[in-house]
Design a protein around this motif. Structure first.
Motif, mmCIF file in Angstrom:
data_model
loop_
_atom_site.group_PDB
_atom_site.id
_atom_site.type_symbol
_atom_site.label_atom_id
_atom_site.label_comp_id
_atom_site.label_asym_id
_atom_site.label_seq_id
_atom_site.Cartn_x
_atom_site.Cartn_y
_atom_site.Cartn_z
ATOM 1 N N UNK A 267 -1.923 2.240 9.566
ATOM 2 C CA UNK A 267 -0.903 1.378 9.082
ATOM 3 C C UNK A 267 0.450 1.627 9.707
ATOM 4 N N UNK A 268 1.353 1.004 9.502
ATOM 5 C CA UNK A 268 2.636 1.075 10.052
ATOM 6 C C UNK A 268 3.475 2.503 9.741
ATOM 7 N N UNK A 269 3.000 2.877 8.480
ATOM 8 C CA UNK A 269 3.474 4.155 8.014
ATOM 9 C C UNK A 269 2.748 5.278 8.833
ATOM 10 N N UNK A 270 1.486 5.026 9.045
ATOM 11 C CA UNK A 270 0.833 6.190 9.958
ATOM 12 C C UNK A 270 1.197 6.197 11.415
ATOM 13 N N UNK B 70 0.788 10.774 3.434
ATOM 14 C CA UNK B 70 0.795 10.543 2.029
ATOM 15 C C UNK B 70 1.883 11.034 1.292
ATOM 16 N N UNK B 71 2.302 12.251 1.756
ATOM 17 C CA UNK B 71 3.567 13.116 1.322
ATOM 18 C C UNK B 71 5.029 11.851 1.170
ATOM 19 N N UNK B 72 5.101 11.329 2.447
ATOM 20 C CA UNK B 72 6.371 10.492 2.494
ATOM 21 C C UNK B 72 5.912 9.281 1.715
ATOM 22 N N UNK B 73 4.664 8.499 1.617
ATOM 23 C CA UNK B 73 4.627 7.417 0.856
ATOM 24 C C UNK B 73 4.339 7.635 -0.842
ATOM 25 N N UNK B 74 3.955 8.715 -1.094
ATOM 26 C CA UNK B 74 3.692 9.074 -2.542
ATOM 27 C C UNK B 74 5.005 9.841 -3.346
ATOM 28 N N UNK B 75 5.995 10.415 -2.597
ATOM 29 C CA UNK B 75 6.983 11.255 -3.049
ATOM 30 C C UNK B 75 8.229 10.344 -2.962
ATOM 31 N N UNK C 246 0.983 -1.208 -0.130
ATOM 32 C CA UNK C 246 -0.013 -0.008 0.000
ATOM 33 C C UNK C 246 0.861 1.413 0.106
ATOM 34 N N UNK C 247 0.308 2.421 -0.129
ATOM 35 C CA UNK C 247 0.810 3.698 0.048
ATOM 36 C C UNK C 247 0.437 4.600 0.940
ATOM 37 N N UNK C 248 0.729 3.879 2.199
ATOM 38 C CA UNK C 248 0.149 4.687 3.288
ATOM 39 C C UNK C 248 -1.050 4.346 4.029
ATOM 40 N N UNK C 249 -1.915 3.906 3.350
ATOM 41 C CA UNK C 249 -3.469 3.847 3.533
ATOM 42 C C UNK C 249 -3.918 2.408 2.865
ATOM 43 N N UNK C 250 -4.817 1.819 3.847
ATOM 44 C CA UNK C 250 -5.695 0.684 3.258
ATOM 45 C C UNK C 250 -7.125 1.167 2.976
ATOM 46 N N UNK D 71 -5.270 15.099 10.933
ATOM 47 C CA UNK D 71 -5.123 15.659 9.745
ATOM 48 C C UNK D 71 -3.757 15.674 9.220
ATOM 49 N N UNK D 72 -2.884 16.303 10.321
ATOM 50 C CA UNK D 72 -1.588 16.286 9.804
ATOM 51 C C UNK D 72 -0.941 14.940 9.661
ATOM 52 N N UNK D 73 -1.243 13.790 10.282
ATOM 53 C CA UNK D 73 -0.710 12.412 10.199
ATOM 54 C C UNK D 73 -1.321 11.868 8.677
ATOM 55 N N UNK D 74 -2.530 12.068 8.446
ATOM 56 C CA UNK D 74 -2.992 11.758 7.027
ATOM 57 C C UNK D 74 -2.172 12.399 5.744
#
Length: 655
Positions: free
Chosen positions: A490-493, A518-523, A463-467, A511-514
């Motif tokens: 997730x572990x990313x979160x 997203x930025x960490x996983x998708x970049x 996944x990319x941070x979210x399921x 909200x900051x966590x989400x």
């Protein structure tokens, strides 16, 4: 033809005579009729609301005008709810003939309306409950939301006079020492122009407000502005003391362009805007949340079986504009629906438009490129498993060029991690090779990696941070229980939350966590392997035990690479409640039956998924032996009489 005309004139003369007679009788007996009407109202208030209405003097003023003096409404055994010295009003004649009360003019002077709460006793509670007549009316009217709303709005607007003059009327709240008073020193509506002078006083501040603008209740239009006559922002009274909510703003504007019933649907169009809105509440953020400019161009649609905010509506937050769609429908099933559509926007405009104080870790962040976003949510109350939750973001050359306070590149190098426990910063843990307890990922037992991934995040590497499915199940359970009883981390979160954010339970942190995930996983800022390595070396595994290196020594006095399957199963199972690990053991020092059942469940699950083979479980029957410092905790803190946590295993794992 002449005979027909004579008959017509005779009929008209009779009708005119009857009307004249009724007018004469009305004038002769109108005082009696007025007293009878007051008597009926008093009886209803006494019967339905256990309250006493007294009017010292009442008389007609002209044809349809009424003067009242010393009007008082007092619930029995409670403080006075309303007292007004003088009331003068005129009611529309033609609407009255149709059975509607339409106030033409209204003059009120010298009075108050007060809401009082002493302990749990109030002077207004009876008026919050529907009477039998009101319930019967609702039942008989069915669920035609458009017709019901149109009727209520029409009645309310008819009660708003076209000419109004109010002087020295106070609205007072006394709530167990929490006090607020809003004095309408003067409020006038003449020639559709509204003007006012208002004084506000609470336990903590005093202000002078002004409401001005245009209002035409008969044509269903208004354009009203609300601002402070003094310097500074308008502060909301009572909310700070009652709900710990501090709110202020420079000005508010409300415009109603149209209220129209057409083809069985009620349309309400207009907009509202607010400037420099400040909100402070412990559940929102740890500091003031500030929105410089916000505007809601609304179009409400109501039909026989639905209430909605139409997608033609627009919400503007600084430079961000998006179109919301909200719907509540009851024709066949009860269905809630939400859609959000953010058209293409520059990433930097989005970042600079975020409310300050709500995204503190993004302040100073810079980005290139643009994106658009869509959200589709649909929940059927009668079929919750059919919940729809689709979220999609389209990027165009999106790239973070400068990080804010949360520099995600930090995860790629050595850094000191400080856990936060009950608001207190704990000792620093170095994540790096200079720390002898730091364990690279390839030196952690494969069993432990598999066990932890199975319990915490089985699809971590995919996944990319979210399921999405976890979000769906979380939403379904939270709606059913009417509280946040299940998360979807997730572990990313978890990694973002532990390294960059606090443990505070606020909207801001979530909200900051989400967004950070997203930025960490998708970049591709941090590799999956490095994320997992950091995770294993920082998570809490016991009282003041952080990281897999410390945990292996604390429980089993060995290196993480030497852990057996049983030991790994034990460590994975205590992650949700690591400080209570000792309650997993009985008085004889062995694992309790419930703990063994959890281990068996996890083992079988991993075998079904092909993560373990039968050969891996050869020594599964051997007991878990605590040989490290943790042994003293079991001996000291585990009397036989302590109750055991028997939480069902399926609530422990993120499938």
């Amino acid at each position: 033809m002449a005979i027909r005309k004579k008959k017509l004139y005779r009929i008209l003369a009779i009708v005119a005579g009857i009307l004249a007679l009724l007018v004469i009788l009305f004038f002769i007996f109108r005082d009696s009729l007025l007293q009878a009407a007051i008597g009926r109202i008093s009886a209803k208030l006494d019967r339905d609301y256990n309250s006493t209405l007294t009017i010292q003097h009442a008389e007609f003023d002209g044809l349809m005008g009424v003067r009242l003096q010393d009007v008082t409404l007092t619930p029995k055994e409670a403080d006075t709810l309303l007292r007004i010295r003088k009331v003068r009003t005129r009611i529309g004649f033609w609407p009255l003939l149709k059975g509607d009360i339409q106030i033409g003019t209204l003059e009120v002077s010298n009075g108050f309306v007060q809401l009082v709460r002493k302990d749990s006793i109030t002077n207004f509670d009876a008026f919050l409950h529907r009477t039998k007549d009101e319930k019967a009316e609702d039942d008989s009217s069915g669920r035609d939301y458009a017709e019901l709303a149109n009727r209520l709005i029409s009645k309310l607007l008819n009660l708003v006079p076209t000419d109004m003059k109010i002087e020295r009327l106070a609205f007072i709240i006394h709530d167990n020492g929490k006090n607020a008073r809003v004095d309408l020193q003067q409020l006038t509506l003449a020639d559709e122009q509204l003007e006012s002078a208002i004084a506000v006083q609470t336990n903590t501040f005093r202000q002078r407000w002004r409401i001005t603008g245009f209002a035409d209740p008969r044509d269903n239009q208004a354009d009203i502005r609300f601002f402070n006559r003094d310097t500074g922002a308008i502060r909301m009274p009572y909310l700070d003391e009652r709900y710990n909510l501090k709110a202020s703003f420079d000005s508010v504007r409300l415009k109603v362009d149209n209220i129209d019933m057409d083809g069985g649907e009620l349309h309400i169009d207009g907009f509202t805007s607010v400037a420099n809105l400040h909100i402070n509440h412990p559940k929102v953020a740890s500091k003031d949340v500030v929105i410089r400019n916000a505007r809601f161009d609304y179009r409400f649609l109501l039909g026989e079986h639905f209430v909605s905010v139409d997608s033609a509506s627009t919400i503007t937050l600084n430079k961000v504009k998006f179109h919301p769609y909200l719907s509540y429908a009851t024709e066949s099933d009860t269905i809630y629906q939400l859609k959000v559509d953010i058209p293409k926007i520059k990433a930097q405009d989005f970042i600079t438009s975020l409310p300050t104080g709500l995204f503190t870790h993004f302040e100073g962040m810079e980005a290139e490129g643009s994106f658009s976003y869509r959200l589709d949510f649909k929940f059927n109350k009668n079929n919750p498993k059919d919940l729809v939750f689709d979220s999609s973001l389209k990027k165009e050359n999106l790239r973070i060029t400068k990080f804010g306070e949360a520099n995600l590149n930090k995860l790629n190098g050595d850094f000191v991690y400080h856990a936060i426990d009950h608001g207190r910063v704990q000792r620093g843990v170095l994540v790096g090779t200079a720390n002898p307890d730091f364990t690279p990922l390839d030196q952690i037992s494969p069993y432990l990696r598999k066990c932890v991934l199975t319990t915490e995040d089985p699809s971590f590497f995919h996944h990319k941070g979210f399921i999405a499915e976890a979000f769906r199940q979380s939403i379904i359970k939270n709606i059913r229980t009417k509280k946040f009883s299940r998360g979807a981390s997730t572990i990313s979160m978890q990694l973002i939350k532990n390294v960059f954010l606090t443990r505070e339970k606020t909207l801001s942190r979530k909200l900051e966590e989400i967004l950070l995930v997203y930025i960490m996983e998708n970049n591709r800022i941090v590799s999956k392997e490095r994320m997992l390595e950091v995770y294993f070396n920082i998570i809490e595994w016991g009282p003041d035990i952080y990281g897999v290196g410390e945990a292996s020594r604390f429980y089993f006095d060995k290196h993480p690479s030497a852990l057996s399957l049983n030991e790994c199963l034990f460590l994975a199972n205590i992650i949700p409640r690591p400080k209570g690990f000792m309650w997993q053991f009985g008085g004889d020092g062995n694992l309790r039956k419930s703990a063994i059942q959890k281990q068996d469940f996890l083992t079988n699950l991993m075998m079904r998924r092909g993560l373990l083979t039968a050969d891996d479980t050869i020594y599964k029957s051997l007991p878990v032996v605590i040989s490290g410092r943790a042994k003293s905790f079991i001996r000291i803190h585990q009397p036989d009489s302590i109750a055991v946590d028997s939480t069902a295993v399926d609530d422990e794992f993120n499938f």
